[in-house]
Enzyme design. Structure first.
Site, PDB file in Angstrom:
ATOM      1  N   TYR A   1       0.245   7.228   3.311  1.00 33.13           N
ATOM      2  CA  TYR A   1       1.078   6.359   4.129  1.00 33.13           C
ATOM      3  C   TYR A   1       2.555   6.526   3.769  1.00 33.13           C
ATOM      4  CZ  TYR A   1      -3.245   4.199   5.749  1.00 33.13           C
ATOM      5  OH  TYR A   1      -4.480   3.979   6.304  1.00 33.13           O
TER       6      TYR A   1
ATOM      7  N   HIS B   1      -2.730   6.982  -0.132  1.00 29.26           N
ATOM      8  CA  HIS B   1      -3.514   7.537   0.970  1.00 29.26           C
ATOM      9  C   HIS B   1      -2.676   8.185   2.066  1.00 29.26           C
ATOM     10  CE1 HIS B   1      -6.145   4.378  -0.832  1.00 29.26           C
ATOM     11  NE2 HIS B   1      -6.885   5.458  -0.966  1.00 29.26           N
TER      12      HIS B   1
ATOM     13  N   HIS C   1       0.852  -1.189   0.000  1.00 32.47           N
ATOM     14  CA  HIS C   1       0.000   0.000   0.000  1.00 32.47           C
ATOM     15  C   HIS C   1       0.887   1.238   0.000  1.00 32.47           C
ATOM     16  CE1 HIS C   1      -3.070   2.839   0.748  1.00 32.47           C
ATOM     17  NE2 HIS C   1      -3.890   2.064   1.450  1.00 32.47           N
TER      18      HIS C   1
END
Length: 87
Positions: free
Chosen positions: A81, A79, A76
């Protein structure tokens, strides 16, 4: 799930500054000491050893997922991160 024609993946991530040390119980690390707009906590700027440790952590998480029988992992990187924080 493998009896059906589908793959099983795990999503792995590191939140970076989008976490709080109160939740993680470890110092907050990010590419720079800029706080997240939501939690306001100032992270410690990562050094090369911190980056190497995160890379090892991602590799270890992927290895555990594969050893557990999963078909792969998704890293991921969005977003807000850690990976996106480097961008």
């Amino acid at each position: 799930m493998h009896e059906y024609p589908t793959g099983v993946l795990a999503q792995i991530l590191r939140a970076g500054r989008q976490m709080t040390s109160a939740t993680s119980r470890v110092p907050l690390l990010a590419p720079s000491p800029i706080p997240c707009a939501q939690n306001k906590e100032v992270p410690r700027e990562m050094d090369e050893d911190d980056i190497a440790e995160v890379i090892e952590g991602f590799a270890g998480a992927a290895r555990f997922a594969l050893e557990a029988g999963l078909d792969g992992v998704e890293i991921h990187g969005g977003h807000g991160y850690l990976i996106q924080q480097f961008l």
